[in-house]
Design an enzyme around this catalytic site. Structure first.
Site, PDB file in Angstrom:
ATOM      1  N   LYS A  50       0.834  -1.203   0.000  1.00 57.80           N
ATOM      2  CA  LYS A  50       0.000   0.000   0.000  1.00 57.80           C
ATOM      3  C   LYS A  50       0.869   1.254   0.000  1.00 57.80           C
ATOM      4  O   LYS A  50       2.068   1.172   0.281  1.00 57.80           O
ATOM      5  CB  LYS A  50      -0.920  -0.018   1.230  1.00 57.80           C
ATOM      6  CG  LYS A  50      -0.179   0.070   2.564  1.00 57.80           C
ATOM      7  CD  LYS A  50      -1.130  -0.164   3.740  1.00 57.80           C
ATOM      8  CE  LYS A  50      -0.384  -0.122   5.064  1.00 57.80           C
ATOM      9  NZ  LYS A  50      -1.204  -0.625   6.180  1.00 57.80           N
ATOM     10  N   TYR A 297      15.481  30.772   7.075  1.00 57.50           N
ATOM     11  CA  TYR A 297      14.280  31.499   7.509  1.00 57.50           C
ATOM     12  C   TYR A 297      14.307  31.826   8.997  1.00 57.50           C
ATOM     13  O   TYR A 297      14.638  30.974   9.822  1.00 57.50           O
ATOM     14  CB  TYR A 297      13.024  30.668   7.219  1.00 57.50           C
ATOM     15  CG  TYR A 297      12.578  30.755   5.776  1.00 57.50           C
ATOM     16  CD1 TYR A 297      12.156  31.967   5.235  1.00 57.50           C
ATOM     17  CD2 TYR A 297      12.585  29.635   4.967  1.00 57.50           C
ATOM     18  CE1 TYR A 297      11.743  32.046   3.907  1.00 57.50           C
ATOM     19  CE2 TYR A 297      12.173  29.701   3.642  1.00 57.50           C
ATOM     20  CZ  TYR A 297      11.752  30.920   3.123  1.00 57.50           C
ATOM     21  OH  TYR A 297      11.352  30.997   1.812  1.00 57.50           O
TER      22      TYR A 297
END
Ligand SMILES: *Cc1c(COP(=O)(O)O)cnc(C)c1O
Length: 415
Positions: A50, A297
């Protein structure tokens, strides 16, 4: 928007197959010689692929597993199942998320086995079977029992009603019965004991009602690694059904951290697994900065001394978890360059990350960077960074780290 050409994930065929074969060797009775060799296994694996094979790529992983002998594959959506059917025309495929309205036609077309537990789901399937004039017993279903996880599946209290409804729908065939354990990695969990008891009870009730499901399955990687399948497989043998265990993460070389272990068995088994995936990039540029220079940042990191930095063309849009960012007071994650750990400095940005290479003087533009995987140390002992490391840094589990590597990072194969 593609990522930089140097950034890629390498998927190792030999490791995936090695892990698969190792897990198969953990099945009860396998190789005990009772009925001779590997065929003595009283069960088999349902290999879980999956979420794009836990981020590794459905192609190539699914066909490799089938070549290695996988008879069953598990995915979560019909859409994934349709893609998987194209890759593997013959393998048995279970859709493990419960059947949803509108999925039936595609499911039947691709010959996928659905997970069901509700009367509505039975109706959708029966209606399509009627419309297509399908033969008796031609629509196989797997019934999920909710034995205590409270997610999917039918509770024991509603089982009789479900079985009664199913008896009136001859186009449907109860091919499989399964459950999922919530605490398979907690080896002393009372919940696990209760779930096993409830499952046993449900299976007995199903056979007593005259059904003969061919496949009974339960358990995941943890169940196998801790060798806790014996009681379950014994139950199936009394009913002449085939027992399946559904490993996912262990196929890809990882396992949950076990707790409550009475023995070293699970940890020893875990150490045999080898990570299938390596995530690499290359240095985009390097620069030297003076003490006091703010990096990234919000200037969460300010160089305390003169430093040499490398810019990497990778960020959280590639799946590099932003929690691997660092500040001056709190270390983050690291990558490998020339076999040495290069710590992430400042914030991981969307497409860029800066690392410290002060102590790797010969690191240069274009050099290989290992984000996940192993790297030689140029004569010294090699180092490795694992999805367990990333998970620890990010406060999550290796499953999430692997699944998060985004689609824009190309998957390439290796031996
Ligand atoms: C994901 C999943 C598995 C595999 O679990 P792992 O912990 O990855 O081995 C097994 N069964 C079901 C129903 C699942 O959803």
């Amino acid at each position: 928007m593609p990522t930089s050409p140097a950034t890629r994930v390498e998927i190792s065929r030999s490791r995936l197959i090695g892990n698969f074969e190792f897990l198969r060797s953990l099945l009860p009775n396998n190789g005990s010689g009772k009925r001779g060799g590997a065929s003595a296994a009283s069960g088999d694996l349902l290999a879980v692929v999956k979420a794009n094979a836990y981020g590794h790529g459905l192609s190539p992983c699914a066909p490799w597993l089938v070549q290695a002998g996988a008879k069953w594959l598990g995915i979560t959506s019909v859409e994934e199942g349709v893609a998987l059917r194209r890759l593997c025309p013959k393998v048995r495929i279970l859709v493990m998320r419960g059947l949803m309205h509108g999925e039936v036609d595609a499911l039947i077309d691709a010959q996928l086995a659905p997970t069901v537990w509700g009367l509505e789901q039975l109706e959708w399937l029966a209606n399509t079977a009627r419309k297509q004039d399908m033969a008796l017993g031609s629509v196989p279903i797997h019934l999920e029992i909710d034995t205590g996880m409270t997610r999917q599946g039918i509770g024991l209290a509603d089982l009789a009603k479900f079985l009664h409804a199913l008896q009136g729908l001859p186009a449907l065939r109860l091919a499989g019965v399964y459950t999922h354990f919530a605490s398979a990695d907690r080896l002393d969990a009372e919940q696990d004991r209760l779930q096993r008891n409830a499952f046993r009870q449900a299976v007995e009730q199903i056979f007593a009602a005259g059904f003969h499901p061919q496949w009974i399955h339960a358990g995941n990687s943890s169940t196998l690694l801790a060798r806790r399948c014996e009681d379950l497989s014994g139950l199936m043998q009394t009913h002449d059904a085939k027992f399946l265990v559904r490993p996912g993460i262990a196929l890809y070389g990882y396992a949950p951290a076990f707790s409550g272990a009475q023995s070293k068995t699970p940890e020893t088994a875990r150490a045999t697994l080898r990570p299938v995936l390596a995530w690499k990039t290359a240095i985009a540029s390097t620069r030297s900065v003076e003490a006091g220079t703010a990096v990234g940042y919000n200037a969460t990191f300010v160089a305390p001394t003169a430093m040499r930095l490398a810019l990497l063309p990778v960020g959280y849009a590639d799946g590099l978890n932003r929690k691997l960012s660092s500040t001056n007071s709190c270390a983050g994650g690291h990558v490998l360059i020339h076999g040495a750990a290069a710590p992430i400095v400042g914030r991981v940005s969307m497409d860029l990350t800066v690392v410290d290479i002060t102590h790797v003087p010969n690191a240069a533009t274009g050099d290989e960077v290992v984000i996940l995987g192993e790297q030689d140390g140029g004569g010294q002992a090699g180092k490795r960074v694992t999805a367990d490391d990333h998970a620890r840094w990010a406060g999550t589990i290796p499953y999430e780290i692997l699944c998060a590597i985004s689609a824009r990072v190309p998957r390439v194969t290796s031996e």
